[in-house]
Design a protein around this motif. Structure first.
Motif, PDB file in Angstrom:
ATOM      1  N   LEU A  16       3.806 -21.669  25.262  1.00  0.00           N
ATOM      2  CA  LEU A  16       3.478 -20.715  24.201  1.00  0.00           C
ATOM      3  C   LEU A  16       4.430 -20.832  23.012  1.00  0.00           C
ATOM      4  CD1 LEU A  16       2.439 -17.565  26.269  1.00  0.00           C
ATOM      5  CD2 LEU A  16       0.954 -19.209  25.096  1.00  0.00           C
ATOM      6  N   LEU A  17       5.708 -21.031  23.278  1.00  0.00           N
ATOM      7  CA  LEU A  17       6.672 -21.202  22.184  1.00  0.00           C
ATOM      8  C   LEU A  17       6.389 -22.494  21.405  1.00  0.00           C
ATOM      9  CD1 LEU A  17      10.000 -20.102  23.889  1.00  0.00           C
ATOM     10  CD2 LEU A  17       8.677 -18.846  22.185  1.00  0.00           C
ATOM     11  N   ARG A  18       6.046 -23.552  22.137  1.00  0.00           N
ATOM     12  CA  ARG A  18       5.739 -24.825  21.498  1.00  0.00           C
ATOM     13  C   ARG A  18       4.514 -24.688  20.596  1.00  0.00           C
ATOM     14  NH1 ARG A  18       5.459 -27.555  25.786  1.00  0.00           N
ATOM     15  NH2 ARG A  18       3.215 -27.678  26.047  1.00  0.00           N
ATOM     16  N   MET A  19       3.460 -24.095  21.122  1.00  0.00           N
ATOM     17  CA  MET A  19       2.230 -23.963  20.346  1.00  0.00           C
ATOM     18  C   MET A  19       2.412 -23.022  19.142  1.00  0.00           C
ATOM     19  SD  MET A  19       0.045 -26.058  21.531  1.00  0.00           S
ATOM     20  CE  MET A  19       1.443 -27.137  21.671  1.00  0.00           C
ATOM     21  N   ASP A  20       3.202 -21.964  19.330  1.00  0.00           N
ATOM     22  CA  ASP A  20       3.476 -21.037  18.229  1.00  0.00           C
ATOM     23  C   ASP A  20       4.222 -21.759  17.103  1.00  0.00           C
ATOM     24  OD1 ASP A  20       3.370 -18.417  17.053  1.00  0.00           O
ATOM     25  OD2 ASP A  20       5.500 -18.184  17.546  1.00  0.00           O
ATOM     26  N   SER A  21       5.236 -22.544  17.456  1.00  0.00           N
ATOM     27  CA  SER A  21       5.999 -23.295  16.447  1.00  0.00           C
ATOM     28  C   SER A  21       5.122 -24.336  15.757  1.00  0.00           C
ATOM     29  CB  SER A  21       7.207 -23.990  17.085  1.00  0.00           C
ATOM     30  OG  SER A  21       8.106 -23.034  17.581  1.00  0.00           O
ATOM     31  N   GLU A  23       1.893 -24.166  15.266  1.00  0.00           N
ATOM     32  CA  GLU A  23       0.992 -23.456  14.354  1.00  0.00           C
ATOM     33  C   GLU A  23       1.713 -22.987  13.086  1.00  0.00           C
ATOM     34  OE1 GLU A  23      -1.904 -19.526  14.259  1.00  0.00           O
ATOM     35  OE2 GLU A  23      -1.281 -20.326  16.198  1.00  0.00           O
ATOM     36  N   ILE A  24       2.898 -22.400  13.255  1.00  0.00           N
ATOM     37  CA  ILE A  24       3.670 -21.907  12.102  1.00  0.00           C
ATOM     38  C   ILE A  24       3.978 -23.049  11.139  1.00  0.00           C
ATOM     39  CG2 ILE A  24       5.958 -21.050  11.408  1.00  0.00           C
ATOM     40  CD1 ILE A  24       5.901 -19.357  14.033  1.00  0.00           C
ATOM     41  N   ASP A  27       0.799 -24.607   9.480  1.00  0.00           N
ATOM     42  CA  ASP A  27       0.332 -23.717   8.409  1.00  0.00           C
ATOM     43  C   ASP A  27       1.232 -23.783   7.176  1.00  0.00           C
ATOM     44  OD1 ASP A  27      -1.761 -22.924  10.037  1.00  0.00           O
ATOM     45  OD2 ASP A  27      -0.913 -20.955  10.511  1.00  0.00           O
ATOM     46  N   LYS A 105      17.179 -18.324  19.022  1.00  0.00           N
ATOM     47  CA  LYS A 105      15.944 -17.602  19.375  1.00  0.00           C
ATOM     48  C   LYS A 105      16.314 -16.151  19.622  1.00  0.00           C
ATOM     49  CE  LYS A 105      13.596 -21.325  21.905  1.00  0.00           C
ATOM     50  NZ  LYS A 105      13.111 -21.727  23.227  1.00  0.00           N
ATOM     51  N   HIS A 108      12.828 -15.850  13.216  1.00  0.00           N
ATOM     52  CA  HIS A 108      11.712 -15.339  12.415  1.00  0.00           C
ATOM     53  C   HIS A 108      10.969 -16.518  11.809  1.00  0.00           C
ATOM     54  CE1 HIS A 108      12.985 -11.178  12.747  1.00  0.00           C
ATOM     55  NE2 HIS A 108      14.217 -11.596  12.538  1.00  0.00           N
ATOM     56  N   GLN A 109       9.690 -16.350  11.658  1.00  0.00           N
ATOM     57  CA  GLN A 109       8.834 -17.386  11.084  1.00  0.00           C
ATOM     58  C   GLN A 109       9.390 -17.871   9.745  1.00  0.00           C
ATOM     59  OE1 GLN A 109       4.658 -16.405  11.168  1.00  0.00           O
ATOM     60  NE2 GLN A 109       4.233 -17.624   9.356  1.00  0.00           N
TER      61      GLN A 109
END
Length: 123
Positions: A16-21, A23-24, A27, A105, A108-109
């Protein structure tokens, strides 16, 4: 005019952390390549000559943790920038190769994007 996106390799064992990073940063206009561990990251770096930055978690299973990976990357591919992250350990400047950045960690984005843009500004 063709503009080149900076290429970031994200090395994070937590899905989940990998996919979130991914995506951020996708984008935010980066080209992003995910890797589960240091071994996969080294294989990717060996095959892709266009990676500008490695963003690695410090605590990972496998043959190398993030600090060893950072050192390996700096020795084998000196121009690649390195950002290390962890929610459990704090990396001091002397723990990382010169010019590397530690981003604790949870980050923030906006801090993640700003760090990556700063380090890849000359790409």
């Amino acid at each position: 005019m063709l503009t080149m996106k900076p290429v970031i390799l994200i090395v994070e064992d937590e899905f989940l952390l990998r996919m979130d990073s991914v995506e951020i940063l996708d984008d935010a206009g980066f080209e992003v390549i995910p890797a589960v561990n240091a071994d996969e990251a080294v294989a990717i770096l060996s095959a892709h000559t266009n990676v500008h930055l490695v963003f690695t978690d410090i605590q990972m299973p496998g043959s190398m943790d993030g600090l060893k990976l950072a050192s390996f990357v700096r020795n084998r591919w000196p121009p690649i920038k390195i950002v290390a992250t962890s929610g459990h350990v704090r990396a001091a400047a002397e723990d990382l190769p010169a010019g590397s950045v530690f981003l604790p960690k949870p980050y923030h984005q906006a801090d993640l994007i700003a760090t990556m843009r700063d380090l890849t500004a000359n790409v």
